[in-house]
Design a protein around this motif. Structure first.
Motif, short mmCIF file in Angstrom:
data_model
loop_
_atom_site.label_atom_id
_atom_site.label_comp_id
_atom_site.label_asym_id
_atom_site.label_seq_id
_atom_site.Cartn_x
_atom_site.Cartn_y
_atom_site.Cartn_z
N MET A 15 8.91 3.77 1.92
CA MET A 15 7.62 3.17 1.61
C MET A 15 7.72 2.20 0.43
SD MET A 15 5.89 4.06 4.14
CE MET A 15 4.42 3.16 3.66
N VAL A 16 8.61 2.46 -0.52
CA VAL A 16 8.85 1.50 -1.61
C VAL A 16 9.44 0.22 -1.01
CG1 VAL A 16 10.29 1.04 -3.64
CG2 VAL A 16 9.05 3.20 -3.45
N PHE A 17 10.39 0.37 -0.09
CA PHE A 17 10.98 -0.79 0.60
C PHE A 17 9.91 -1.57 1.37
CE2 PHE A 17 12.75 -2.29 4.69
CZ PHE A 17 13.53 -3.33 4.22
N VAL A 18 9.05 -0.86 2.09
CA VAL A 18 7.98 -1.51 2.86
C VAL A 18 7.04 -2.27 1.92
CG1 VAL A 18 5.90 -1.06 4.24
CG2 VAL A 18 8.05 0.07 4.82
N THR A 19 6.66 -1.64 0.82
CA THR A 19 5.75 -2.28 -0.14
C THR A 19 6.39 -3.53 -0.73
OG1 THR A 19 4.78 -0.13 -0.65
CG2 THR A 19 4.37 -1.90 -2.22
N PHE A 20 7.62 -3.43 -1.18
CA PHE A 20 8.34 -4.57 -1.74
C PHE A 20 8.45 -5.69 -0.71
CE2 PHE A 20 12.28 -6.95 -2.30
CZ PHE A 20 12.07 -7.50 -3.55
N SER A 21 8.85 -5.34 0.51
CA SER A 21 9.02 -6.35 1.56
C SER A 21 7.71 -7.01 1.94
CB SER A 21 9.65 -5.70 2.81
OG SER A 21 10.91 -5.17 2.50
N SER A 22 6.62 -6.28 1.80
CA SER A 22 5.31 -6.82 2.16
C SER A 22 4.73 -7.73 1.09
CB SER A 22 4.32 -5.68 2.42
OG SER A 22 4.73 -4.89 3.50
N ILE A 82 -4.61 3.25 6.20
CA ILE A 82 -5.35 2.69 5.06
C ILE A 82 -4.40 1.94 4.13
CG2 ILE A 82 -6.65 3.29 2.97
CD1 ILE A 82 -7.91 5.58 4.65
N PHE A 83 -3.21 2.50 3.87
CA PHE A 83 -2.22 1.83 3.03
C PHE A 83 -1.86 0.46 3.61
CE2 PHE A 83 2.22 0.93 1.89
CZ PHE A 83 2.14 0.97 0.51
N GLY A 84 -1.63 0.40 4.91
CA GLY A 84 -1.32 -0.88 5.57
C GLY A 84 -2.43 -1.90 5.42
N ASP A 104 -1.35 -8.19 11.53
CA ASP A 104 -0.34 -7.37 10.86
C ASP A 104 -0.87 -5.96 10.63
OD1 ASP A 104 1.39 -9.51 10.76
OD2 ASP A 104 1.09 -9.93 8.63
N ALA A 105 -2.13 -5.85 10.22
CA ALA A 105 -2.74 -4.54 10.01
C ALA A 105 -2.81 -3.77 11.34
CB ALA A 105 -4.13 -4.69 9.39
N MET A 106 -3.08 -4.50 12.42
CA MET A 106 -3.11 -3.85 13.74
C MET A 106 -1.72 -3.38 14.15
SD MET A 106 -5.86 -6.37 15.61
CE MET A 106 -5.64 -5.69 17.23
N ALA A 107 -0.68 -4.18 13.86
CA ALA A 107 0.70 -3.77 14.17
C ALA A 107 1.09 -2.55 13.34
CB ALA A 107 1.65 -4.94 13.93
N ASN A 108 0.68 -2.54 12.06
CA ASN A 108 0.93 -1.37 11.20
C ASN A 108 0.30 -0.13 11.81
OD1 ASN A 108 1.99 -3.27 9.42
ND2 ASN A 108 0.25 -3.19 8.02
#
Length: 130
Positions: A15-22, A82-84, A104-108
């Motif tokens: 999730m840290v990787f996802v947040t950074f990448s986002s 919600i996070f997405g 993107d939110a829908m894909a998440n």
């Protein structure tokens, strides 16, 4: 490291990787790019699918009854969706080089939903949502 913390560490790291990448802008970097249609949506789906699976595996390692774990997995699904959405809002309002996108939110959310169905099917023997 104790085994019961392995999936927790993997989930948090993912999730840290996802947040950074986002939130990080990769424009102007020397990273290779691919021209695959809808690649961005596939990446979003994969980020949240893997995140949900890792979070669920961690929750299943914790002690608790079947109903208790299922409640926690449902809460995980809602939290990741919600996070997405929050990440997309942050991209649209607080970053310069990134923009929020409803798709993107829908894909998440789709990644979380398919992950939820996979967990139910594999570990709970259910097919789909009842």
């Amino acid at each position: 490291m104790r085994k019961k913390h392995l999936f927790a560490l993997m989930f948090v790291g993912w999730m840290v990787f996802v947040t950074f990448s986002s939130l990080y802008s990769f424009s102007g970097s020397d990273l290779p790019s691919f021209d695959i249609p809808f690649m961005d949506k596939i990446v979003h789906f994969t980020f949240y699918f893997v995140g949900f699976i890792l979070g669920s595996l961690y929750l299943m390692e914790l002690k608790g009854g079947r109903k208790d774990i299922l409640k926690k997995i449902k809460l995980l699904a809602i939290s990741l969706i919600i996070f997405g959405m929050v990440i997309e809002v942050i991209q649209g309002t607080m970053t310069v080089a990134r923009s929020g996108d409803i798709y993107d939110a829908m894909a998440n959310s789709a990644g979380v939903a398919i992950g939820f169905i996979a967990i139910l099917s594999i570990f709970y023997g259910q097919r789909g949502l009842k």
